[in-house]
Design a protein around this motif. Sequence first.
Motif, PDB file in Angstrom:
ATOM      1  N   LEU A  37       7.109 -58.761  41.328  1.00 55.60           N
ATOM      2  CA  LEU A  37       7.311 -60.197  41.148  1.00 55.60           C
ATOM      3  C   LEU A  37       8.724 -60.593  41.568  1.00 55.60           C
TER       4      LEU A  37
ATOM      5  N   LEU B 157       9.709 -63.376  44.206  1.00 52.25           N
ATOM      6  CA  LEU B 157      10.553 -64.541  43.909  1.00 52.25           C
ATOM      7  C   LEU B 157      11.715 -64.602  44.888  1.00 52.25           C
TER       8      LEU B 157
ATOM      9  N   PHE C 281      12.081 -67.835  47.128  1.00 51.12           N
ATOM     10  CA  PHE C 281      13.061 -68.833  46.714  1.00 51.12           C
ATOM     11  C   PHE C 281      14.501 -68.466  47.036  1.00 51.12           C
ATOM     12  N   ALA C 282      14.813 -67.197  46.932  1.00 50.10           N
ATOM     13  CA  ALA C 282      16.225 -66.882  46.788  1.00 50.10           C
ATOM     14  C   ALA C 282      16.890 -66.306  48.031  1.00 50.10           C
TER      15      ALA C 282
END
Lengths: 88, 679
Positions: free
Chosen positions: A69, A73, A77-78
Amino acid sequence: MAVVADAGVLYGLLAVGAGLATGLAGIGAGVGEQGIGAAVVGVVAEEPGFLGKGLFLMLLPETLIIFGLAVSLILMFAWTPFAAIVTP
Amino acid sequence: MLRPVKMSRVVVAGSKDVIAPVVEKLHELRLLHIVNYNGSEPQFEMGKPIGKAKEYSEDLIKLRSVTRYLDLKNKAPDKTYPESQILSEMDNLLNNVGADVIATYERITVIDAEVKSKQDQIKALTPLAVLPLPLEAYYGYDSLATFVGTAATPVDADVARVSPVNEIYSGSAKNATFVAVFVPVEKASEVSAVLSEHGFSETSVPRLEGNVDSAMATLEGSIKSLEGEKAPLQKKLADMKKQHEDLMLATDEYLSMQTRKTEAPLRFAETENAFVIDGYVPVDQFSRLKSELESAAGGRLEVSLIADKEADELVEKGEDIPTQMDNPSLVKPYELVTRLFAIPEYKEFDPSLLIFVFFPIMFGMILGDIGYGVMSLLVLIMLKKKFRTPGWQQLINIVMIASVWTIIFGIFFGEIFGPLGLWGRIMGHISEHEMELANQAGLYFGEGVFGSLGRIGFWGIDIFPMDRLATNAVLLLIGTSIFIGVIHCSVGSILGIKTELNYGEKKHAYFERLPVMLFQVFFSIALLGLVMGQSLLTYLGILVVVVSVVMMVIGPEGPMGLAHVPSYVSNLISYLRLLAIGLASVGLAYAANQLAFYVIMPMLSGGATNSAEFTIPAIIVGIMVLLAVHFINFLLGILSPFMHPLRLHYVEMFTKFYSAHGGGVEYSPFGHVRRFLKA
């Protein structure tokens, strides 16, 4: 070698990668928990007091999914180079 | 609160003449946790039971067999009985009522067995109906062998080949051929061999008379009459259960209590004229124990405290100091979570208070929805009335407190049964202008919706309610999750350091537990520095991380300690589940709302775009879909927010300080909590 320049395609590939990361990690964790779970049920049937420790053991492999996960992520997003492509 | 109740090691010694009143008093006081005498001292021997121990245990066995027949379960008492009533009714209960119960139960067993055998006979008879023989024709021959059963293929020709003298009857029933073969006894083995080639399988013929149909009718008649006899007997048992249930449970309690009292001396050390009891008592209760016991024994007894040093020696020899967790009533339910894992050892910390602080917050952060929170509160209030055993009550209290946090986080997240749902309709939407402003300020957390409550926030950052599915909100929640993780793990590590110091293990405290905390805290500070672009923070973080790694290498485990480093990182990452599971349940709720309000309702209303144009049937179908999906989500939403914080406590936090020295022994004072008996 063709270079994919379309932001939409890149975003789609990112999403596929993110999905694979979580999904495959989930399968891995499931395989891990399967054996432990069966053993714990056996022990708890004999000795109910072991339930807490059994749960503890059973939940250990869950961390694997969280790794998957985390990767998802980051992908979605990052990771700034990708995020820059995606956000107009 | 974080520590168990302080205990004193006491020795009670007295004359054997007063053993009965002393045991009686101890039982009543319920203070002394007795340490069983293990027979290791040559000058003492094990005590013997006092009074009518044998009678009580015999009565108890009798009573237990009766209650087993009645299928009595332990339950919450409806009424209580004085001991005198038990004594006066016990004889009648054990002998008359008990005998009646046993006789009735045994008769039912006999009837059941008879019915079963008759049913088997009917089963065996059914296929025989296809053969034209009366039942007495199948048995009672001296010179004939009979074979009755099913065969896969016709047997006549082959049987005739080995035994020219024969009599064969066959008939088909239910896609199998049924045959009865009569041959002279001397040919029996050859015929049997031939038959087995035809797939013959034998059935036993019941020894009855007359033709098959009438025999079956007789059997069915007798089954009916037996069952007619059984019904009133069962009703009688049920009536007796109803009538005597409470009294029997009370008598069971009385007898168990008496047995425990009379057999208590088995746990004492005895000489010819004296007895000695070892045990633990909470420090503040010692004087009460002393004065009560001494007055009960009329001064022929000595209660003395053992000095700490001597007590420590006993512990080293393997004696366990009992643990009594000491928490205020609000925290008490969380002892269940602690106990599920292990009872804390006397010198360890009792983590119940920490669970009380962190668990509901984590639960709330995951579920975070006003609608689900209110629903689970209502359901739990109903369940609380229904499930009255202490275990269930504790569990329900745990989830109730967590539900309150769910509602609080629901306000932060602006969710009533998911985003896009009721919150927006009740509270109103944010205006375009404000959305633009928030976006420019980097505080745009999705379609933020607010109304009468206004934006909730602090330090000038008015970010709540925020939409958890929005990108910015996810990033914020990642940070929050890791932050909670760092705090959670650090608290665990601090307790770990103190625990090691309690056990006098300085090296373990400073070079095994402390570096873990430093590592985790400064690793996340370094990450924070990276995210915020503050290189100073990053360098500081990396520096301390390196220092902590060096400390681990110096520590008791040596370079092997480094093997744990990846797990310290994964500990922190593990807290991402606080965000992840929440997102999953929000996602489902969002999907449900989207499906109902933006797909099903417009479609069934013939493409209406405005909620005012929805037709009634469309609204009904939409609401049914909403109910179904939200119900499933609610069930999942109670289970996983419970299990995952539990794991975060057990795996991430407890491993830092808890139960490294093995579980403890729970303080269980000699005595009894009366349930069915009046005090």
